[in-house]
Design a protein around this motif. Structure first.
Motif, short mmCIF file in Angstrom:
data_model
loop_
_atom_site.label_atom_id
_atom_site.label_comp_id
_atom_site.label_asym_id
_atom_site.label_seq_id
_atom_site.Cartn_x
_atom_site.Cartn_y
_atom_site.Cartn_z
N ALA A 543 -3.81 -4.19 5.26
CA ALA A 543 -3.07 -4.23 4.00
C ALA A 543 -3.86 -3.57 2.87
CB ALA A 543 -2.73 -5.67 3.63
N SER A 544 -5.17 -3.80 2.86
CA SER A 544 -6.03 -3.22 1.82
C SER A 544 -6.05 -1.70 1.92
CB SER A 544 -7.45 -3.77 1.93
OG SER A 544 -7.47 -5.18 1.72
N GLU A 545 -6.03 -1.17 3.14
CA GLU A 545 -6.00 0.28 3.32
C GLU A 545 -4.72 0.87 2.72
OE1 GLU A 545 -8.46 1.40 7.31
OE2 GLU A 545 -6.62 0.27 7.63
N VAL A 546 -3.61 0.20 2.96
CA VAL A 546 -2.34 0.67 2.40
C VAL A 546 -2.37 0.62 0.88
CG1 VAL A 546 0.14 0.20 2.23
CG2 VAL A 546 -1.01 0.02 4.45
N ILE A 547 -2.84 -0.49 0.33
CA ILE A 547 -2.89 -0.65 -1.12
C ILE A 547 -3.82 0.39 -1.74
CG2 ILE A 547 -3.63 -2.20 -2.97
CD1 ILE A 547 -2.62 -4.53 -1.21
N ASP A 548 -4.96 0.64 -1.12
CA ASP A 548 -5.90 1.64 -1.62
C ASP A 548 -5.25 3.03 -1.64
OD1 ASP A 548 -8.52 2.45 -2.53
OD2 ASP A 548 -8.87 3.29 -0.55
N SER A 549 -4.50 3.35 -0.60
CA SER A 549 -3.86 4.67 -0.53
C SER A 549 -2.82 4.85 -1.63
CB SER A 549 -3.22 4.87 0.84
OG SER A 549 -2.07 4.05 0.99
N VAL A 550 -2.26 3.74 -2.10
CA VAL A 550 -1.26 3.81 -3.16
C VAL A 550 -1.91 3.85 -4.54
CG1 VAL A 550 0.65 2.60 -4.30
CG2 VAL A 550 0.55 2.70 -1.80
N VAL A 551 -2.81 2.90 -4.81
CA VAL A 551 -3.32 2.75 -6.18
C VAL A 551 -4.46 3.71 -6.50
CG1 VAL A 551 -2.60 0.34 -6.24
CG2 VAL A 551 -4.96 0.90 -5.64
N ASN A 552 -5.17 4.22 -5.49
CA ASN A 552 -6.32 5.08 -5.75
C ASN A 552 -6.19 6.48 -5.16
OD1 ASN A 552 -7.99 3.27 -7.24
ND2 ASN A 552 -8.44 2.16 -5.36
N LYS A 553 -5.04 6.83 -4.66
CA LYS A 553 -4.86 8.14 -4.03
C LYS A 553 -5.15 9.26 -5.01
CE LYS A 553 -1.52 10.92 -1.44
NZ LYS A 553 -0.12 11.00 -0.93
N GLY A 554 -6.07 10.13 -4.60
CA GLY A 554 -6.36 11.30 -5.41
C GLY A 554 -7.27 11.07 -6.59
N HIS A 555 -7.76 9.86 -6.74
CA HIS A 555 -8.60 9.56 -7.90
C HIS A 555 -10.06 9.41 -7.48
CE1 HIS A 555 -5.19 9.05 -10.52
NE2 HIS A 555 -4.63 8.22 -9.65
N THR A 556 -10.94 10.00 -8.27
CA THR A 556 -12.37 9.89 -8.05
C THR A 556 -12.95 8.95 -9.10
OG1 THR A 556 -12.48 12.14 -7.22
CG2 THR A 556 -14.55 11.16 -7.94
N PRO A 557 -13.83 8.01 -8.70
CA PRO A 557 -14.42 7.11 -9.69
C PRO A 557 -15.11 7.88 -10.81
CG PRO A 557 -14.96 6.41 -7.46
CD PRO A 557 -14.31 7.76 -7.35
N THR A 558 -14.97 7.43 -12.03
CA THR A 558 -15.58 8.13 -13.16
C THR A 558 -17.10 8.04 -13.15
OG1 THR A 558 -15.31 6.14 -14.50
CG2 THR A 558 -13.58 7.79 -14.64
N TYR A 559 -17.65 7.12 -12.33
CA TYR A 559 -19.09 6.98 -12.28
C TYR A 559 -19.73 7.89 -11.24
CZ TYR A 559 -17.48 3.78 -8.63
OH TYR A 559 -16.83 3.22 -7.56
N SER A 560 -18.92 8.69 -10.54
CA SER A 560 -19.48 9.57 -9.51
C SER A 560 -20.15 10.78 -10.15
CB SER A 560 -18.39 10.04 -8.55
OG SER A 560 -17.58 11.02 -9.17
N HIS A 561 -20.85 11.54 -9.33
CA HIS A 561 -21.54 12.75 -9.79
C HIS A 561 -20.57 13.70 -10.47
CE1 HIS A 561 -23.96 16.61 -8.68
NE2 HIS A 561 -24.15 16.26 -9.93
N GLY A 562 -19.39 13.85 -9.85
CA GLY A 562 -18.41 14.78 -10.39
C GLY A 562 -17.90 14.39 -11.76
N GLY A 563 -18.03 13.12 -12.11
CA GLY A 563 -17.51 12.67 -13.40
C GLY A 563 -18.55 12.62 -14.50
N LEU A 564 -19.78 13.06 -14.21
CA LEU A 564 -20.85 12.96 -15.21
C LEU A 564 -21.13 14.31 -15.85
CD1 LEU A 564 -23.26 10.62 -13.25
CD2 LEU A 564 -21.93 10.03 -15.26
#
Length: 564
Positions: A543-564
């Motif tokens: 269930a968590s995998e499904v929810i993650d694919s919906v709510v976080n699809k295509g989003h990169t955490p702002t704390y990652s290297h790419g967001g700094l």
């Protein structure tokens, strides 16, 4: 020879024993950090977003930055493809862990040379066989200062335990990690004796939150949470609250499915609410990888502290029935916590999943009283005895909870009554779960509950926050995951205080409301909690995998290297 009559020597002689031990412990830890990984004294340290410091410190190579920002799953794939070696991975993470510790104080022991030697042995074995040792081949990890590691001390955040003899063998969970190919390079901080949601102790000091140094990193695995959030390790064997306050993925599996022998604790005889061993990572795929390893514990199949290992793979559903527990009616969540939960529910509903309001069938304040009664059936005699031997004071958050729940020594009859209540709570929740299922539009059982991780997105230092959004699942022994909402930003306008709120009559709701100022939380990541049913951990993962694919699809955490 020092002059015993000198002011400096007099201060040393008059210092409480715990302070002397703490000074020695911290000096030993500092000396274990190689000079090449020490931050320059001229480096400017910000108050927020400490993850970026490693990128500009001049210590890490570009490749090491790239390596440390890979997930566990990605690292394993590269090792298998022979594009990365265990030594390269271990050296990179040890360097970044050293930086992390200097910024947020997350380690209690550090032994990188041992780790690199272990990595060399793994590389030699892989070069010879082209076969990975196990699912964590070459993955560097650090272990909370409560699990026994052969040849190392376990202090449990208590000064009196610093000079105890090293452990003679690994805890079964640590053995499973090693057998899977994981490389242990250090130990991580935890609260004094473990019972706090901020990682602070007179022995090791305070572990800071990577997003705001005025906030804590959670507990009781706060050192792990800060370390993973600082990219000083790709994952850690720990559970929920530090994941919630550090913007990570985390899981608390059903306790009876996880090995628990080898946890050093002042309250080790308490089995009414059992401890659990989960994991913290930066991706849902990593959560599944580590959870499967822990719950199958393949190399310790006859461990007595848990049921025999198994894993029943569950296919993902195209349509979930999701209950939403908006509040526990004890402590009202801060506005951004509620807004985030609404956003999750809205995205799931837009993706075709059923959303059903879920109201707890029991009084969760009464359940909390039962929880603390069962946590400390003998009062806190063992804990106080350990601390008194060195004159160590109790930390503020722990003392507040002892007072709030009137923790004392209970009679056998009182404990039996608490066990009856615990059993009744479990029966009520199962009945409610099934009743709620019959009310869904599909007529199928609900697959999970989503709820706040905590009533706030992070905790200022020494604030005595409400544990109930997590401890209720400990009392029931329901597995739960923590998941970041990666594109969510706390906003002073959208998340303004609600005028005229009347706090409930308990020791936690009013302080929780009074402390909230939107701007103070603006840099904190947001997470939410997903809850499953007892022993159905695989269903929760699916269930968590499904929810993650919906709510976080295509989003990169702002704390990652790419967001700094």
């Amino acid at each position: 020879m020092p002059d015993p009559n000198s002011p400096a020597e007099s201060l040393i002689n008059d210092a409480p024993k715990w302070k002397l031990i703490s000074t020695r412990a911290r000096l030993n830890l500092w000396n274990s950090i190689p000079a090449r990984w020490r931050l320059p004294s001229t480096l400017k340290i910000p108050d927020t977003n400490l993850q970026c410091v490693a990128l500009h410190s001049g210590i890490l190579t570009p490749k090491q930055i790239e390596v440390t920002e890979l997930t566990t799953t990605e690292l394993i794939l590269r090792v298998h493809a022979a594009s990365l070696t265990a030594v390269e991975i271990t050296e990179a993470f040890c360097a970044r862990a050293a930086i992390a510790h200097q910024l947020v104080n997350c380690l209690t022991e550090f032994f990188p040379e041992e780790a690199i030697e272990a990595a060399k042995a793994l590389d030699a074995e892989f070069s010879r066989t082209r076969i990975l040792v196990g699912p964590l081949h070459g993955i560097p990890i650090a272990i909370k200062d409560t699990w026994t590691i052969k040849g190392k001390r376990a202090t449990n955040g208590c000064a009196a335990w610093y000079d105890r003899p090293p452990a003679e063998e690994d805890a079964p969970l640590i053995q499973v990690m090693r057998d899977s190919g994981a490389i242990i390079f250090g130990r991580t901080t935890m609260p004094q004796t473990g019972m706090a949601l901020e990682t602070v102790s007179p022995l090791w000091g305070r572990t800071l939150n990577p997003y705001n140094i005025n906030f804590g990193s959670g507990g009781s695995y706060g050192g792990d949470g800060a370390l993973v959030a600082m990219y000083g390790a790709p994952c850690a064997p720990f559970i929920r609250n530090p994941a919630a306050f550090n913007g990570l993925y985390g899981i608390r599996p059903t306790s009876d499915r996880t090995p628990r022998t080898g946890m050093a604790s002042q309250t080790s005889g308490q089995i009414s609410i059992k401890a659990s061993a989960g994991s913290c990572c930066r991706s849902m795929s990593d959560i599944k990888l580590l959870t499967k390893l822990i719950l199958t514990h393949p190399t310790v199949p006859y461990e007595h502290s848990c049921i025999p290992g198994f894993w029943n793979e569950v296919p993902s559903k195209s349509k979930l029935a999701v209950g939403v527990m908006w509040t526990d009616d004890v402590v009202t969540p801060h506005p951004p916590v509620t807004r985030a939960l609404k956003e999750v529910a809205s995205r799931l509903q837009a993706a075709g999943h059923d959303i059903i309001d879920f109201k707890p069938p029991i009084d969760l304040w009464e359940a909390a009283i039962t929880t603390w009664t069962l946590y400390f059936q003998n009062g806190v005699d063992e804990t106080k005895a350990a601390l008194s031997s060195t004159g160590e004071p109790l930390i503020a958050q722990f003392q507040y909870n002892l007072d709030a729940f009137n923790v004392r020594k209970h009679t056998v009859a009182e404990i039996l009554e608490s066990h009856k209540k615990q059993d009744a709570y479990k029966a009520s929740f199962i009945k409610k779960w099934n009743t709620t299922a019959n009310e869904t539009t599909t007529g199928q059982p609900i697959d999970c509950i989503i709820a706040p991780s905590a009533p706030l997105a992070g905790s200022p230092h020494d604030f005595c926050l409400w544990w109930g959004y997590m401890t209720i699942w400990n009392l029931l022994d329901y597995p739960s995951t923590i998941m970041p909402l990666k594109d969510f930003k706390i906003d002073p306008v959208n998340d303004a205080r609600v005028a005229g709120y009347q706090p409930r009559d308990n020791p936690f709701d009013k302080p929780n409301w009074e402390i909230y100022t939107p701007g103070l939380w603006k840099n904190q990541p947001m997470t939410f909690q997903i809850v499953g049913r007892n022993c159905r951990d695989e269903e929760l993962i699916a269930a968590s995998e499904v929810i993650d694919s919906v709510v976080n699809k295509g989003h990169t955490p702002t704390y990652s290297h790419g967001g700094l």
